[in-house]
Design an enzyme around this catalytic site. Structure first.
Site, PDB file in Angstrom:
ATOM      1  N   SER A  62      22.625  20.466  22.542  1.00  0.00           N
ATOM      2  CA  SER A  62      21.822  21.068  23.420  1.00  0.00           C
ATOM      3  C   SER A  62      21.946  22.464  23.004  1.00  0.00           C
ATOM      4  O   SER A  62      21.691  23.054  22.026  1.00  0.00           O
ATOM      5  CB  SER A  62      21.920  20.523  24.650  1.00  0.00           C
ATOM      6  OG  SER A  62      20.769  20.982  25.513  1.00  0.00           O
ATOM      7  N   ASP A 114      14.198  11.899  23.600  1.00  0.00           N
ATOM      8  CA  ASP A 114      14.511  13.352  24.066  1.00  0.00           C
ATOM      9  C   ASP A 114      13.290  14.247  24.218  1.00  0.00           C
ATOM     10  O   ASP A 114      12.436  14.487  23.201  1.00  0.00           O
ATOM     11  CB  ASP A 114      15.477  13.814  23.068  1.00  0.00           C
ATOM     12  CG  ASP A 114      16.161  15.159  23.482  1.00  0.00           C
ATOM     13  OD1 ASP A 114      15.841  15.805  24.607  1.00  0.00           O
ATOM     14  OD2 ASP A 114      17.010  15.756  22.732  1.00  0.00           O
ATOM     15  N   HIS A 141      18.359  12.722  25.457  1.00  0.00           N
ATOM     16  CA  HIS A 141      19.012  13.592  25.288  1.00  0.00           C
ATOM     17  C   HIS A 141      20.405  13.510  25.534  1.00  0.00           C
ATOM     18  O   HIS A 141      21.106  13.049  26.496  1.00  0.00           O
ATOM     19  CB  HIS A 141      18.478  14.830  26.151  1.00  0.00           C
ATOM     20  CG  HIS A 141      18.943  16.178  25.941  1.00  0.00           C
ATOM     21  ND1 HIS A 141      18.717  16.869  24.731  1.00  0.00           N
ATOM     22  CD2 HIS A 141      19.839  17.071  26.605  1.00  0.00           C
ATOM     23  CE1 HIS A 141      19.396  17.980  24.623  1.00  0.00           C
ATOM     24  NE2 HIS A 141      19.900  18.139  26.014  1.00  0.00           N
TER      25      HIS A 141
END
Length: 301
Positions: free
Chosen positions: A162, A244, A276
């Site tokens: 991320s 995601d 995610h």
């Protein structure tokens, strides 16, 4: 009515800001103590990178390391939108212990300072300082004996998920752009990366007042970075998850890097049916497959 309780910014699910400047986070996880993880056999140890800034890191070491054995090093940047997360909490442990034990590598997660208390680009700068601190061990004379004695500095990898993937990308580009000789980065693992899109990212703009929050910022849009083709590593693995919300941005990053003129090799890997950073939150067959992909990427020439 107390106007100090008025919310001026609400960036759910990360944090909100009150009129008096108070910041309240939605996602807070307790740090775990360093030590032996009985399930994986991985030992962790905390180290100080900078007493001045307070930046620390956690090292993860496989269960059995010979006295003269040197292993690849995985330098990790945690996710959390630049404003949450830690090198010391359970999500980082979940990501790294399996990779360390299965890959027989040493990992170090840099605990950069969080925005908005420490506005960007501080997280990037802290991570770079951490990389320089790590590089100071490549001659065997650094302050941490574990790194001096047991790291093969010819096999160093960066990894982040991320926002941490965004930082890992930045570190590799920065290393290549300045022709840094402090450390040879073999590869970078970009997991479910956060980059921008055509819309202004209001939270990123708040966290980084010098940024437009839009696609003219190289940190949000690598396509406009003149140094992208100088990325300082030999190979990159880009991982996305099918459901995601950042999945398409990860694929766009892969295509941008592949078409940038960079001389390295870039690989794309998608996990079907997952969301995610699923691998940080649960253990399943897909988690094992993703970990195996990380390991294979590091051991393959």
């Amino acid at each position: 009515m107390d106007n100090n309780n008025e919310i001026t910014h609400d960036f759910s699910p990360f944090f909100k800001v009150y009129k008096d400047g108070r910041i309240e986070r939605y996602m807070v996880l307790d740090d775990l103590p360093a030590g032996l993880d009985p399930e994986s056999g991985v030992l962790s140890k905390d180290v100080v990178i900078s007493p001045e800034s307070g930046v620390n890191a956690r090292i993860f070491i496989p269960e059995t390391v010979g006295s003269d054995q040197k292993l690849p090093l995985l330098v990790h940047c945690h996710g959390g939108g630049f404003c949450a997360g830690s090198a010391f909490h359970i999500l980082t442990k979940n990501v790294l212990t399996s990779t360390v034990s299965q890959g027989n590598v040493i990992a170090i997660s840099i605990d950069y300072r969080l925005a908005p208390e420490h506005l960007l680009p501080i997280a990037y700068n802290d991570s770079w300082d951490g990389l320089e601190w790590i590089a100071g061990h490549s001659n065997g004379l650094g302050p941490e004996p574990l790194l001096n004695n047991h790291v093969d500095f010819g096999k160093v990898f960066l990894m982040g998920e991320s926002a941490g993937a965004n930082i890992a990308h930045y570190l590799a580009v920065q290393a290549g752009a300045i022709g840094w000789v402090g450390l040879k980065i073999t590869g970078v693992i970009i997991v479910h990366p956060f980059f921008g899109d055509k819309e202004v990212d209001k939270m990123y703009k708040y966290l980084n007042p010098a940024s437009s929050g839009g696609d003219d910022d190289p940190k949000l849009n690598p396509a406009v970075d003149p140094n992208l083709s100088k990325m300082g590593c030999e190979k990159v693995l880009v991982c996305v998850a099918e459901t995601d919300f950042l999945r398409n941005r990860g694929e766009a990053y892969y295509k941008t890097l592949a078409g940038s003129g960079w001389a390295g090799k870039v690989e794309f890997y998608e996990t079907k049916g997952e969301d995610h950073c699923f691998h940080a939150f649960k253990h399943c067959g897909e988690t094992d497959a993703l970990t195996k992909k990380f390991v294979d990427f590091m051991i393959m020439e």
